[in-house]
Structure formats: C-alpha cells, structure tokens
Scaffold this motif. Sequence first.
Motif, PDB file in Angstrom:
ATOM      1  N   MET A   1     -12.850  -3.703  -0.572  1.00  0.00           N
ATOM      2  CA  MET A   1     -11.525  -4.226  -0.286  1.00  0.00           C
ATOM      3  C   MET A   1     -10.559  -3.792  -1.387  1.00  0.00           C
ATOM      4  O   MET A   1     -10.868  -3.877  -2.559  1.00  0.00           O
ATOM      5  CB  MET A   1     -11.590  -5.744  -0.180  1.00  0.00           C
ATOM      6  CG  MET A   1     -10.258  -6.382   0.105  1.00  0.00           C
ATOM      7  SD  MET A   1     -10.455  -8.142   0.400  1.00  0.00           S
ATOM      8  CE  MET A   1      -9.368  -8.316   1.760  1.00  0.00           C
ATOM      9  N   GLY A   2      -9.383  -3.345  -0.986  1.00  0.00           N
ATOM     10  CA  GLY A   2      -8.388  -2.883  -1.944  1.00  0.00           C
ATOM     11  C   GLY A   2      -7.660  -4.023  -2.630  1.00  0.00           C
ATOM     12  O   GLY A   2      -7.940  -5.205  -2.426  1.00  0.00           O
ATOM     13  N   ARG A   3      -6.703  -3.655  -3.454  1.00  0.00           N
ATOM     14  CA  ARG A   3      -5.944  -4.654  -4.198  1.00  0.00           C
ATOM     15  C   ARG A   3      -4.519  -4.816  -3.684  1.00  0.00           C
ATOM     16  O   ARG A   3      -3.704  -5.476  -4.311  1.00  0.00           O
ATOM     17  CB  ARG A   3      -5.901  -4.268  -5.670  1.00  0.00           C
ATOM     18  CG  ARG A   3      -7.280  -4.199  -6.276  1.00  0.00           C
ATOM     19  CD  ARG A   3      -7.291  -3.936  -7.738  1.00  0.00           C
ATOM     20  NE  ARG A   3      -6.256  -3.031  -8.202  1.00  0.00           N
ATOM     21  CZ  ARG A   3      -6.233  -2.477  -9.381  1.00  0.00           C
ATOM     22  NH1 ARG A   3      -7.203  -2.716 -10.245  1.00  0.00           N
ATOM     23  NH2 ARG A   3      -5.257  -1.676  -9.739  1.00  0.00           N
ATOM     24  N   THR A   4      -4.221  -4.231  -2.555  1.00  0.00           N
ATOM     25  CA  THR A   4      -2.873  -4.338  -2.006  1.00  0.00           C
ATOM     26  C   THR A   4      -2.913  -4.966  -0.618  1.00  0.00           C
ATOM     27  O   THR A   4      -3.947  -4.946   0.055  1.00  0.00           O
ATOM     28  CB  THR A   4      -2.196  -2.955  -1.898  1.00  0.00           C
ATOM     29  OG1 THR A   4      -2.935  -2.152  -0.992  1.00  0.00           O
ATOM     30  CG2 THR A   4      -2.106  -2.266  -3.254  1.00  0.00           C
ATOM     31  N   LYS A   6      -0.369  -5.362   3.027  1.00  0.00           N
ATOM     32  CA  LYS A   6       0.807  -4.898   3.746  1.00  0.00           C
ATOM     33  C   LYS A   6       1.621  -6.120   4.140  1.00  0.00           C
ATOM     34  O   LYS A   6       1.076  -7.088   4.676  1.00  0.00           O
ATOM     35  CB  LYS A   6       0.391  -4.108   4.981  1.00  0.00           C
ATOM     36  CG  LYS A   6       1.523  -3.435   5.667  1.00  0.00           C
ATOM     37  CD  LYS A   6       0.999  -2.546   6.773  1.00  0.00           C
ATOM     38  CE  LYS A   6       2.130  -1.785   7.398  1.00  0.00           C
ATOM     39  NZ  LYS A   6       1.646  -0.835   8.394  1.00  0.00           N
TER      40      LYS A   6
END
Length: 63
Positions: A1-4, A6
């Motif tokens: 899982m990313g850190r950003t 949307k």
Amino acid sequence: MGRTVKLELSVWYSEKSKRIHVAGGGFRSTVNADPESVRYHPNLFRKLARYLREAGVPAPNED
C-alpha cells in the motif's frame, strides 16, 4: 500500500468574500490573497485562480 490517497475536490471563488473555497473528503477551507489573514497563501491562491480562469468559471483578477 502506498503513502498517498486520491482526493476529489471542488474549488470555487466567492466574489463577495474574495476567497477561493476548497472542499472535499469531508472538509472545507478557504485561501485568500490578504496578507493580514490567517488564510493568506499567495502561491496557492495564484495557482487556484489560474485553474479557475482556465476552466472558464468565476475567478479573481490576476493582479
């Protein structure tokens, strides 16, 4: 899982208050070009104003 994440935002200008409003994701805030205001952020105000003008909706003058 990313850190950003949307985030979809709505952005509009109020001629009455001279503020650009930003809303989305359960929050609402404003930014303006008044150096005496805690909402003063000239760089963000300028960039959002340009975006609004390019979209053909009400926006503050460039000055």
